[in-house]
Design a protein around this motif. Structure first.
Motif, PDB file in Angstrom:
ATOM      1  N   ASP A 131     -15.691 141.532  77.500  1.00  0.00           N
ATOM      2  CA  ASP A 131     -14.651 140.517  77.423  1.00  0.00           C
ATOM      3  C   ASP A 131     -14.873 139.519  78.548  1.00  0.00           C
ATOM      4  OD1 ASP A 131     -13.276 141.740  75.265  1.00  0.00           O
ATOM      5  OD2 ASP A 131     -12.338 143.145  76.670  1.00  0.00           O
ATOM      6  N   PHE A 132     -14.239 138.363  78.447  1.00  0.00           N
ATOM      7  CA  PHE A 132     -14.376 137.370  79.502  1.00  0.00           C
ATOM      8  C   PHE A 132     -13.828 137.901  80.822  1.00  0.00           C
ATOM      9  CE2 PHE A 132     -13.043 133.378  81.701  1.00  0.00           C
ATOM     10  CZ  PHE A 132     -14.322 132.893  81.916  1.00  0.00           C
ATOM     11  N   ASP A 133     -12.804 138.727  80.753  1.00  0.00           N
ATOM     12  CA  ASP A 133     -12.267 139.343  81.973  1.00  0.00           C
ATOM     13  C   ASP A 133     -13.327 140.164  82.707  1.00  0.00           C
ATOM     14  OD1 ASP A 133      -9.820 138.218  81.528  1.00  0.00           O
ATOM     15  OD2 ASP A 133      -8.867 140.045  80.779  1.00  0.00           O
ATOM     16  N   ASP A 134     -14.234 140.790  81.957  1.00  0.00           N
ATOM     17  CA  ASP A 134     -15.304 141.563  82.602  1.00  0.00           C
ATOM     18  C   ASP A 134     -16.150 140.663  83.489  1.00  0.00           C
ATOM     19  OD1 ASP A 134     -14.792 144.156  81.494  1.00  0.00           O
ATOM     20  OD2 ASP A 134     -15.609 143.453  79.596  1.00  0.00           O
ATOM     21  N   TRP A 135     -16.460 139.474  82.995  1.00  0.00           N
ATOM     22  CA  TRP A 135     -17.280 138.550  83.773  1.00  0.00           C
ATOM     23  C   TRP A 135     -16.520 138.053  85.006  1.00  0.00           C
ATOM     24  CZ3 TRP A 135     -20.237 134.855  79.905  1.00  0.00           C
ATOM     25  CH2 TRP A 135     -21.151 135.627  79.175  1.00  0.00           C
ATOM     26  N   GLU A 136     -15.299 137.634  84.813  1.00  0.00           N
ATOM     27  CA  GLU A 136     -14.522 137.139  85.954  1.00  0.00           C
ATOM     28  C   GLU A 136     -14.276 138.244  86.980  1.00  0.00           C
ATOM     29  OE1 GLU A 136     -11.914 133.329  84.868  1.00  0.00           O
ATOM     30  OE2 GLU A 136     -10.998 135.226  84.218  1.00  0.00           O
ATOM     31  N   ASN A 137     -13.954 139.441  86.506  1.00  0.00           N
ATOM     32  CA  ASN A 137     -13.673 140.544  87.421  1.00  0.00           C
ATOM     33  C   ASN A 137     -14.920 140.997  88.178  1.00  0.00           C
ATOM     34  OD1 ASN A 137     -11.012 140.519  86.604  1.00  0.00           O
ATOM     35  ND2 ASN A 137     -11.264 142.184  85.120  1.00  0.00           N
ATOM     36  N   ALA A 138     -16.081 140.950  87.513  1.00  0.00           N
ATOM     37  CA  ALA A 138     -17.327 141.316  88.202  1.00  0.00           C
ATOM     38  C   ALA A 138     -17.612 140.346  89.341  1.00  0.00           C
ATOM     39  CB  ALA A 138     -18.494 141.333  87.211  1.00  0.00           C
ATOM     40  N   VAL A 139     -17.422 139.051  89.087  1.00  0.00           N
ATOM     41  CA  VAL A 139     -17.629 138.051  90.139  1.00  0.00           C
ATOM     42  C   VAL A 139     -16.651 138.277  91.284  1.00  0.00           C
ATOM     43  CG1 VAL A 139     -17.509 135.591  90.692  1.00  0.00           C
ATOM     44  CG2 VAL A 139     -18.595 136.335  88.565  1.00  0.00           C
ATOM     45  N   ALA A 140     -15.371 138.463  90.953  1.00  0.00           N
ATOM     46  CA  ALA A 140     -14.358 138.647  91.991  1.00  0.00           C
ATOM     47  C   ALA A 140     -14.612 139.905  92.819  1.00  0.00           C
ATOM     48  CB  ALA A 140     -12.970 138.708  91.350  1.00  0.00           C
ATOM     49  N   PHE A 158     -25.983 129.723  88.235  1.00  0.00           N
ATOM     50  CA  PHE A 158     -26.802 128.943  87.308  1.00  0.00           C
ATOM     51  C   PHE A 158     -26.098 128.871  85.967  1.00  0.00           C
ATOM     52  CE2 PHE A 158     -29.996 129.485  83.806  1.00  0.00           C
ATOM     53  CZ  PHE A 158     -30.428 128.165  83.754  1.00  0.00           C
ATOM     54  N   SER A 159     -25.935 127.673  85.408  1.00  0.00           N
ATOM     55  CA  SER A 159     -25.415 127.466  84.063  1.00  0.00           C
ATOM     56  C   SER A 159     -24.042 128.128  83.895  1.00  0.00           C
ATOM     57  CB  SER A 159     -26.433 127.985  83.040  1.00  0.00           C
ATOM     58  OG  SER A 159     -26.146 127.507  81.759  1.00  0.00           O
ATOM     59  N   THR A 160     -23.918 129.128  83.023  1.00  0.00           N
ATOM     60  CA  THR A 160     -22.641 129.819  82.855  1.00  0.00           C
ATOM     61  C   THR A 160     -22.186 130.445  84.164  1.00  0.00           C
ATOM     62  OG1 THR A 160     -23.186 130.302  80.548  1.00  0.00           O
ATOM     63  CG2 THR A 160     -21.443 131.626  81.560  1.00  0.00           C
ATOM     64  N   GLY A 161     -23.115 130.987  84.936  1.00  0.00           N
ATOM     65  CA  GLY A 161     -22.771 131.537  86.242  1.00  0.00           C
ATOM     66  C   GLY A 161     -22.191 130.484  87.169  1.00  0.00           C
ATOM     67  N   GLY A 162     -22.641 129.239  87.033  1.00  0.00           N
ATOM     68  CA  GLY A 162     -22.057 128.147  87.804  1.00  0.00           C
ATOM     69  C   GLY A 162     -20.600 127.924  87.453  1.00  0.00           C
ATOM     70  N   ASN A 163     -20.268 128.055  86.170  1.00  0.00           N
ATOM     71  CA  ASN A 163     -18.867 127.948  85.756  1.00  0.00           C
ATOM     72  C   ASN A 163     -18.026 129.047  86.390  1.00  0.00           C
ATOM     73  OD1 ASN A 163     -19.847 125.929  84.138  1.00  0.00           O
ATOM     74  ND2 ASN A 163     -19.413 126.949  82.196  1.00  0.00           N
ATOM     75  N   LEU A 164     -18.544 130.269  86.351  1.00  0.00           N
ATOM     76  CA  LEU A 164     -17.780 131.419  86.846  1.00  0.00           C
ATOM     77  C   LEU A 164     -17.526 131.317  88.352  1.00  0.00           C
ATOM     78  CD1 LEU A 164     -19.626 134.211  84.827  1.00  0.00           C
ATOM     79  CD2 LEU A 164     -17.305 133.381  84.424  1.00  0.00           C
ATOM     80  N   VAL A 165     -18.557 130.968  89.125  1.00  0.00           N
ATOM     81  CA  VAL A 165     -18.355 130.920  90.574  1.00  0.00           C
ATOM     82  C   VAL A 165     -17.542 129.699  90.984  1.00  0.00           C
ATOM     83  CG1 VAL A 165     -20.454 132.262  91.017  1.00  0.00           C
ATOM     84  CG2 VAL A 165     -20.572 129.762  91.067  1.00  0.00           C
ATOM     85  N   ALA A 166     -17.682 128.585  90.269  1.00  0.00           N
ATOM     86  CA  ALA A 166     -16.876 127.407  90.595  1.00  0.00           C
ATOM     87  C   ALA A 166     -15.401 127.685  90.327  1.00  0.00           C
ATOM     88  CB  ALA A 166     -17.352 126.201  89.797  1.00  0.00           C
ATOM     89  N   SER A 167     -15.093 128.326  89.203  1.00  0.00           N
ATOM     90  CA  SER A 167     -13.706 128.675  88.904  1.00  0.00           C
ATOM     91  C   SER A 167     -13.143 129.596  89.979  1.00  0.00           C
ATOM     92  CB  SER A 167     -13.605 129.348  87.536  1.00  0.00           C
ATOM     93  OG  SER A 167     -13.771 128.411  86.490  1.00  0.00           O
ATOM     94  N   HIS A 168     -13.947 130.591  90.392  1.00  0.00           N
ATOM     95  CA  HIS A 168     -13.488 131.518  91.428  1.00  0.00           C
ATOM     96  C   HIS A 168     -13.231 130.770  92.739  1.00  0.00           C
ATOM     97  CE1 HIS A 168     -13.127 135.497  93.370  1.00  0.00           C
ATOM     98  NE2 HIS A 168     -13.630 134.859  94.421  1.00  0.00           N
ATOM     99  N   ALA A 169     -14.140 129.887  93.119  1.00  0.00           N
ATOM    100  CA  ALA A 169     -13.998 129.173  94.389  1.00  0.00           C
ATOM    101  C   ALA A 169     -12.811 128.217  94.376  1.00  0.00           C
ATOM    102  CB  ALA A 169     -15.289 128.416  94.696  1.00  0.00           C
ATOM    103  N   LEU A 170     -12.518 127.611  93.238  1.00  0.00           N
ATOM    104  CA  LEU A 170     -11.386 126.700  93.145  1.00  0.00           C
ATOM    105  C   LEU A 170     -10.056 127.439  93.290  1.00  0.00           C
ATOM    106  CD1 LEU A 170     -12.769 124.463  90.279  1.00  0.00           C
ATOM    107  CD2 LEU A 170     -12.055 123.608  92.525  1.00  0.00           C
TER     108      LEU A 170
END
Length: 384
Positions: A131-140, A158-170
């Motif tokens: 799920d998308f939560d898995d990706w966000e939670n793994a980053v967090a 990189f690419s999708t990973g850039g979206n995930l880390v930018a969202s987390h940092a914001l």
């Protein structure tokens, strides 16, 4: 409007129905995904390594290499690190994408980690599982683990990973800075929003021969839907707030899957820090008056390079797999009318879909400006 939407959806479903996977374990998901919330990064690496060894559908004889390129990794400097960075790869890619940059940053004194997003590293069908939560939670989770060991935490993607880390940092004011390589903020596809609906109707967007040990070539609709979720999240966060810390963003003018100009606009509007830098590979954008933006020519005929691709920025020319003389060449590059040249010296390189009369273009998979990229990272991070 509803009628038009239904027609578009029907058309995409019909097109997707052409993507019928062969009867192969590659296109059958594993029984489960590996965990990512271990108490230590060392245990996470060990557990994930074992899971990949048990669940990966191997493509070549060197199984150890395939496991290595898909397993999360850490690079520690010789002295205790005050600064750390967590790297997150893109859709279908692997932690190894950051190996060249990780080695350089560790030599500069950084503690570097690169994680595996759930659904990757094993077989394309495993992108049906998270799920998308898995990706966000793994980053967090791994951002928090690394933050406990360093005084200053950066995120890179990189690419999708850039979206995930930018969202987390914001959303997390403790993040000191960002390194974003071809971030997937703005896809060059007006129909991506349909992916979550199609995922309920058809399993595969694209089915290709799997011969790349570091990257999936095939894409389940579930994977496309997860990418769409990352786009929605980062765009929402960028609309709501600005990132005031330093950021490096790289983008190819000829990126085949993203809108480079929209990304440049977002950089100028949402990333105001004066130490930030945007590296644009291609012709200098007309009318641009921002000293933080650097344009580097992507047409390099002396090296048989016509354009830069979505992926090449991360890899040094000396990289043993994707480098200038690397063991893997991506010949399948959207060309159907030209035969492969008999002499490798006649092969040109560019973005996906690059076409030129009497020139066969393979994908460009290394960065001729890799050393300059490292200098830009040092400048943005204050090491320059």
């Amino acid at each position: 409007m509803l009628t038009r939407l239904c027609l578009l959806l029907f058309t995409l479903v019909v097109l997707a129905s052409c993507a019928l996977p062969p009867d192969s374990p590659l296109f059958q998901p594993s029984d489960s995904l590996p965990s990512y919330d271990q108490d230590s990064f060392e245990q996470y690496v060990s557990d994930t390594h074992a899971w990949i060894a048990d669940n990966r559908v191997f493509l070549h004889e060197d199984r150890n290499l395939e496991i290595e390129l898909n397993t999360p990794f850490e690079r520690r400097p010789d002295e205790p690190a005050k600064r750390g960075i967590l790297f997150v790869h893109g859709l279908g890619a692997s932690p190894w994408y950051f190996a060249d940059i990780a080695d350089a940053l560790a030599n500069d004194g950084w503690l570097v980690r690169s994680i595996l997003l759930p659904g990757h590293g094993s077989r394309p069908a495993d992108l049906m599982l998270p799920d998308f939560d898995d990706w966000e939670n793994a980053v967090a989770h791994h951002a928090n683990l690394l933050a406990a060991e360093v005084e200053e935490l950066w995120l890179g993607g990189f690419s999708t990973g850039g979206n995930l880390v930018a969202s987390h940092a914001l959303r997390d004011d403790s993040i000191a800075g960002l390194l974003l390589f071809s971030p997937g903020f703005y896809p060059d596809n007006g129909y991506l929003f349909l992916a979550p609906f199609i995922a309920y109707l058809w399993d595969w967007v694209d089915v290709d021969e799997e011969d790349n040990i570091a990257t999936y070539q095939s894409l389940p609709t579930r994977g496309a839907a997860l990418y769409y979720r990352s786009v929605s999240a980062v765009q929402k966060n960028l609309e709501a707030m600005r990132f005031e810390k330093p950021v490096l963003i790289t983008m190819s003018q000829h990126d085949s899957v993203l809108d480079p100009n929209a990304t440049l606009d977002a950089f100028q509007d949402r990333f105001p820090n004066q130490r930030s830098r945007f590296v644009w590979y291609g012709d200098a954008p007309q009318g641009l008056d921002d000293p933080r933006v650097t344009a580097l020519a992507s047409h390099l005929p002396d090296r048989r390079i016509s354009t830069f691709s979505h992926m090449n920025v991360l890899f040094a020319p000396e990289n043993s797999y994707y480098g200038e003389k690397g063991s893997h060449v991506i010949f399948d590059n959207g060309q159907v009318d030209l035969p492969l040249p008999e002499n490798s010296e006649d092969l040109w390189f560019g973005a996906w879909g690059q076409v030129a009369a009497e020139r066969y273009h393979a994908r460009l998979t290394w960065n001729p400006y890799f050393l300059e990229l490292l200098d830009s990272i040092r400048e943005v991070s204050g090491d320059g």
